[in-house]
Motif scaffolding. Structure first.
Motif, PDB file in Angstrom:
ATOM      1  N   UNK A  58       0.804  -1.214   0.000  1.00  0.00           N
ATOM      2  CA  UNK A  58       0.000   0.000   0.000  1.00  0.00           C
ATOM      3  C   UNK A  58       0.844   1.274   0.000  1.00  0.00           C
ATOM      4  N   UNK A  59       0.158   2.412  -0.102  1.00  0.00           N
ATOM      5  CA  UNK A  59       0.797   3.728  -0.228  1.00  0.00           C
ATOM      6  C   UNK A  59       1.887   3.926   0.819  1.00  0.00           C
ATOM      7  N   UNK A  60       3.012   4.451   0.345  1.00  0.00           N
ATOM      8  CA  UNK A  60       4.133   4.863   1.188  1.00  0.00           C
ATOM      9  C   UNK A  60       4.816   3.709   1.912  1.00  0.00           C
ATOM     10  N   UNK A  63       0.851   4.188  -4.512  1.00  0.00           N
ATOM     11  CA  UNK A  63       1.511   5.473  -4.747  1.00  0.00           C
ATOM     12  C   UNK A  63       2.535   5.759  -3.649  1.00  0.00           C
ATOM     13  N   UNK A  64       3.667   6.280  -4.038  1.00  0.00           N
ATOM     14  CA  UNK A  64       4.750   6.681  -3.144  1.00  0.00           C
ATOM     15  C   UNK A  64       5.373   5.514  -2.385  1.00  0.00           C
ATOM     16  N   UNK A  65       5.058   4.285  -2.774  1.00  0.00           N
ATOM     17  CA  UNK A  65       5.761   3.124  -2.213  1.00  0.00           C
ATOM     18  C   UNK A  65       7.156   3.087  -2.822  1.00  0.00           C
ATOM     19  N   UNK A  66       8.108   2.525  -2.084  1.00  0.00           N
ATOM     20  CA  UNK A  66       9.473   2.395  -2.577  1.00  0.00           C
ATOM     21  C   UNK A  66       9.890   0.931  -2.465  1.00  0.00           C
ATOM     22  N   UNK A  67      10.325   0.383  -3.604  1.00  0.00           N
ATOM     23  CA  UNK A  67      10.759  -1.007  -3.658  1.00  0.00           C
ATOM     24  C   UNK A  67      12.241  -1.024  -3.997  1.00  0.00           C
ATOM     25  N   UNK A 127       5.035   5.675  -7.423  1.00  0.00           N
ATOM     26  CA  UNK A 127       5.807   4.616  -6.769  1.00  0.00           C
ATOM     27  C   UNK A 127       7.195   4.567  -7.402  1.00  0.00           C
ATOM     28  N   UNK A 128       8.173   4.083  -6.650  1.00  0.00           N
ATOM     29  CA  UNK A 128       9.540   3.947  -7.151  1.00  0.00           C
ATOM     30  C   UNK A 128       9.991   2.513  -6.983  1.00  0.00           C
TER      31      UNK A 128
END
Length: 150
Positions: free
Chosen positions: A90-92, A109-113, A133-134
């Motif tokens: 989920x987000x962030x 959205x705005x999650x970072x993997x 997301x990144x």
């Protein structure tokens, strides 16, 4: 923007209902498992049902589930996420290791993997990534891949 700091409370998988310790850093839970928000767990977890990681919770280890995985908002997995079915990040939220599903992955959205200096892989039959997301590394959708605008 003002960044809020969360004081995580240390927790143990051993305190969860029906947790079985397999090794010093590996626990098994038969059935579904819900990790509460705002906790930090060290070690890896295998769940035969659906795993829900609460908002703002951190896991320093890998997670694996059969039915599904839900990583709550601003939660962090400092290892791999593996699941036979759906994975929701989920987000962030953050995930440092590979994310592998035999079916579907949603990245909010705005999650970072991954990390800039530690690239990783996201792979599933179908992958939807929300705008913003990144992913540091490779994204491999076997059938359908989509970036969804907010």
């Amino acid at each position: 923007k003002l960044k809020r700091e969360i004081a995580l409370m240390p927790a143990s998988y051993a305190d969860l209902p029906s947790a079985v310790q397999q090794t010093p850093l590996l626990f098994l839970i038969r059935g579904d498992c819900a990790l509460p928000p705002g906790k930090i767990y060290e070690g890896s977890l295998v769940v035969t049902g659906f795993l829900t990681v609460g908002q703002d919770t951190t896991i320093v280890g890998d997670v694996k589930a059969r039915i599904g995985v839900s990583i709550g908002r601003r939660a962090s997995i400092e290892g791999a996420i593996t699941c036979e079915k759906r994975i929701y990040v989920f987000k962030e939220a953050r995930a440092f290791g590979p994310i592998v599903s035999e079916s579907d992955i949603l990245i909010g959205a705005r999650a970072v993997i991954g990390l800039p200096d530690a690239m990783t892989t996201v792979t599933a039959s179908n992958i939807i990534i929300e705008e913003g997301a990144t992913v540091h590394g490779a994204v491999w959708a076997h059938e359908i891949g989509m970036v969804k605008a907010e």
